[in-house]
Design a protein around this motif. Sequence first.
Motif, PDB file in Angstrom:
ATOM      1  N   ILE A 262       0.873  -1.173   0.000  1.00 34.29           N
ATOM      2  CA  ILE A 262       0.000   0.000   0.000  1.00 34.29           C
ATOM      3  C   ILE A 262       0.906   1.217   0.000  1.00 34.29           C
ATOM      4  O   ILE A 262       1.751   1.364   0.883  1.00 34.29           O
ATOM      5  CB  ILE A 262      -0.940   0.044   1.223  1.00 34.29           C
ATOM      6  N   HIS A 263       0.763   2.086  -0.994  1.00 31.32           N
ATOM      7  CA  HIS A 263       1.583   3.291  -1.027  1.00 31.32           C
ATOM      8  C   HIS A 263       0.791   4.450  -1.602  1.00 31.32           C
ATOM      9  O   HIS A 263      -0.182   4.256  -2.318  1.00 31.32           O
ATOM     10  CB  HIS A 263       2.892   3.077  -1.794  1.00 31.32           C
ATOM     11  N   HIS A 264       1.258   5.659  -1.249  1.00 29.72           N
ATOM     12  CA  HIS A 264       0.475   6.829  -1.628  1.00 29.72           C
ATOM     13  C   HIS A 264       1.369   8.048  -1.801  1.00 29.72           C
ATOM     14  O   HIS A 264       2.551   8.048  -1.429  1.00 29.72           O
ATOM     15  CB  HIS A 264      -0.577   7.138  -0.561  1.00 29.72           C
ATOM     16  N   THR A 265       0.781   9.084  -2.349  1.00 25.72           N
ATOM     17  CA  THR A 265       1.397  10.404  -2.404  1.00 25.72           C
ATOM     18  C   THR A 265       0.297  11.439  -2.218  1.00 25.72           C
ATOM     19  O   THR A 265      -0.877  11.165  -2.482  1.00 25.72           O
ATOM     20  CB  THR A 265       2.116  10.626  -3.752  1.00 25.72           C
ATOM     21  N   ILE A 266       0.672  12.609  -1.709  1.00 23.71           N
ATOM     22  CA  ILE A 266      -0.255  13.741  -1.668  1.00 23.71           C
ATOM     23  C   ILE A 266      -0.012  14.530  -2.946  1.00 23.71           C
ATOM     24  O   ILE A 266       1.019  15.180  -3.103  1.00 23.71           O
ATOM     25  CB  ILE A 266      -0.045  14.625  -0.422  1.00 23.71           C
ATOM     26  N   THR A 267      -0.923  14.404  -3.877  1.00 21.73           N
ATOM     27  CA  THR A 267      -0.701  14.936  -5.223  1.00 21.73           C
ATOM     28  C   THR A 267      -1.006  16.424  -5.350  1.00 21.73           C
ATOM     29  O   THR A 267      -0.395  17.111  -6.163  1.00 21.73           O
ATOM     30  CB  THR A 267      -1.564  14.172  -6.240  1.00 21.73           C
ATOM     31  N   HIS A 268      -1.967  16.907  -4.555  1.00 20.07           N
ATOM     32  CA  HIS A 268      -2.345  18.321  -4.661  1.00 20.07           C
ATOM     33  C   HIS A 268      -2.812  18.811  -3.297  1.00 20.07           C
ATOM     34  O   HIS A 268      -3.289  18.043  -2.467  1.00 20.07           O
ATOM     35  CB  HIS A 268      -3.468  18.532  -5.682  1.00 20.07           C
ATOM     36  N   GLY A 269      -2.691  20.122  -3.113  1.00 23.55           N
ATOM     37  CA  GLY A 269      -3.238  20.742  -1.912  1.00 23.55           C
ATOM     38  C   GLY A 269      -2.325  20.558  -0.713  1.00 23.55           C
ATOM     39  O   GLY A 269      -1.126  20.335  -0.816  1.00 23.55           O
ATOM     40  N   GLY A 270      -2.923  20.628   0.430  1.00 24.33           N
ATOM     41  CA  GLY A 270      -2.159  20.547   1.669  1.00 24.33           C
ATOM     42  C   GLY A 270      -1.844  21.919   2.223  1.00 24.33           C
ATOM     43  O   GLY A 270      -1.275  22.046   3.295  1.00 24.33           O
ATOM     44  N   GLY A 271      -2.204  22.959   1.464  1.00 24.53           N
ATOM     45  CA  GLY A 271      -2.030  24.318   1.966  1.00 24.53           C
ATOM     46  C   GLY A 271      -0.875  25.035   1.315  1.00 24.53           C
ATOM     47  O   GLY A 271       0.033  24.423   0.746  1.00 24.53           O
ATOM     48  N   GLY A 272      -0.892  26.355   1.425  1.00 20.38           N
ATOM     49  CA  GLY A 272       0.159  27.174   0.851  1.00 20.38           C
ATOM     50  C   GLY A 272       0.848  28.058   1.869  1.00 20.38           C
ATOM     51  O   GLY A 272       1.984  28.480   1.679  1.00 20.38           O
ATOM     52  N   ALA A 273       0.170  28.338   2.973  1.00 20.38           N
ATOM     53  CA  ALA A 273       0.738  29.195   4.028  1.00 20.38           C
ATOM     54  C   ALA A 273       0.347  28.613   5.378  1.00 20.38           C
ATOM     55  O   ALA A 273      -0.785  28.148   5.555  1.00 20.38           O
ATOM     56  CB  ALA A 273       0.223  30.627   3.883  1.00 20.38           C
ATOM     57  N   PRO A 274       1.253  28.636   6.349  1.00 21.37           N
ATOM     58  CA  PRO A 274       0.943  28.015   7.640  1.00 21.37           C
ATOM     59  C   PRO A 274      -0.143  28.729   8.430  1.00 21.37           C
ATOM     60  O   PRO A 274      -0.710  28.149   9.365  1.00 21.37           O
ATOM     61  CB  PRO A 274       2.289  28.074   8.383  1.00 21.37           C
ATOM     62  N   ASN A 275      -0.454  29.985   8.067  1.00 21.18           N
ATOM     63  CA  ASN A 275      -1.494  30.705   8.805  1.00 21.18           C
ATOM     64  C   ASN A 275      -2.860  30.626   8.125  1.00 21.18           C
ATOM     65  O   ASN A 275      -3.777  31.354   8.473  1.00 21.18           O
ATOM     66  CB  ASN A 275      -1.092  32.168   9.015  1.00 21.18           C
TER      67      ASN A 275
END
Length: 490
Positions: A262-275
């Motif tokens: 089982i394997h994966h990647t985060i392909t898009h998103g996840g945020g652009g700024a920590p705030n």
Amino acid sequence: MLNLLVERLRLQQIYAIIALSGWLLSGSSIYAQKEALNESVENREEASWKIARQIWEWAEPGYQESKSSTLLADTLEKAGFEVKRGVAKIPTAFTATIGSGKPVIAVLGEYDALPELSQDDVPFRKPRPGNIYGHACGHNLFGTASVSACLALAEEIKKGNIKGTLRFYGCPAEEGGSAKAFMVRDGLFQDCDIALHWHPGSRNLVGDASCLSRAAVKFRFYGIASHAAAAPEKGRSALDAAELCAHATELLREHTPDFTRIHHTITHGGGGAPNVVPEFAEMFFYVRHPDFREVQKLYPRLVKCAEAGALATETKLETLYLGGTLELMPNNTLAQAVKKNLVPLNRIHYSPEEMKFALRIQETLSEKADLDLVRRVDDVSGSVGKGSTDVGDVSWVVPTSGFYTACFVPGTSAHSWQATAATGSSLGKQGMQLAAKTLAATAWDLYHDPKLIETAKEEFVRRLDGRKYQSLIPKDLNPPLNYRDPPKTK
């Protein structure tokens, strides 16, 4: 030129010995006709390399290989093949047929590239500008060698030396797009007697090996953006959902059957700024196992991991199932027929310049392998490879066999920048030529030996053992033509 003459003389000796042993065909020796195939591939070497190199430079992703598929289809059409484009509701899939009657032999070709593996043809990391994709699995060579073999066979069909039908299958999106499974579902292989394929690798391999079955899925999490410090209570983090999903799958691994992957990647998103609370994230998962029935059981458990992430974070989950592929159904009869050609045809050797290139590549590898491995052909019968391929679905409906030729530096992993560099170099060119010759010679044997096809079919039925083909693709699922595109987040 000298090496070419030496190879021709050596092959003449081999085929002449076979002919003198009594293997004669309608007054024409095996040597004469098989040597004609071999010479045809050799004579086309530079034209084939021009095609392979062009596809390497285009490096088009799965289901978007419009230029690559058109180039291959046009090449076959100009040679007299009847080409059907856009088959199985896939714009970049096609078939090209020549000849008539039985047997019908299929030759498969691929041409999609991989993301994040753009690379110049140099032995150090240097991505090519303007394109993130690269042929790190050598599909630029795969499609071209298969076409070259078909062109050589077509010449013998036109001369009347081969009776039967030859069909090339232009197969897009092997890397996660499962195109062949859709083509099988649409009945494109129903009349085939035998299917042949090959694949670039770091060694020359043959045998009745299998692989892993695979399901592919994307999970999209939709949250609510907010100021992460001033109003965190108003936000719902899609990244949190993705991280929880990933953690749940790590725990799931402990409770799965042996040999599960089982394997994966985060392909898009996840945020652009920590705030800023991330409002979107997308994950791309594969789940694999040597038995497709286990994949069928594992997939719903994987979905629950995504559902748990969404539930805990109060985000919305969208599940995009992209289809799946079955494990390869081995066929030793065909594998040994391939081996009889691959072994004597293998003349891969590195020139001083190529040796320099290979040694530089080798310096970047964590494990170094003997470069002389390219001179060998190893039989891997009975093994199970750790990759997956949609050729597996083809092998459940028609007797199928394939092999690997050395197109990468020994020790190189596929899906690496080192593989991309090699597939755009003369190392890949050598492996491509060996593959084309082996495909052509093996198909020739099949056309002229009905007993060989009969035995392969008998083994096929025996290995099925009463089982029926069960596609991992639902009947109402269309080919995921945009699976490489960035998602629309709104």
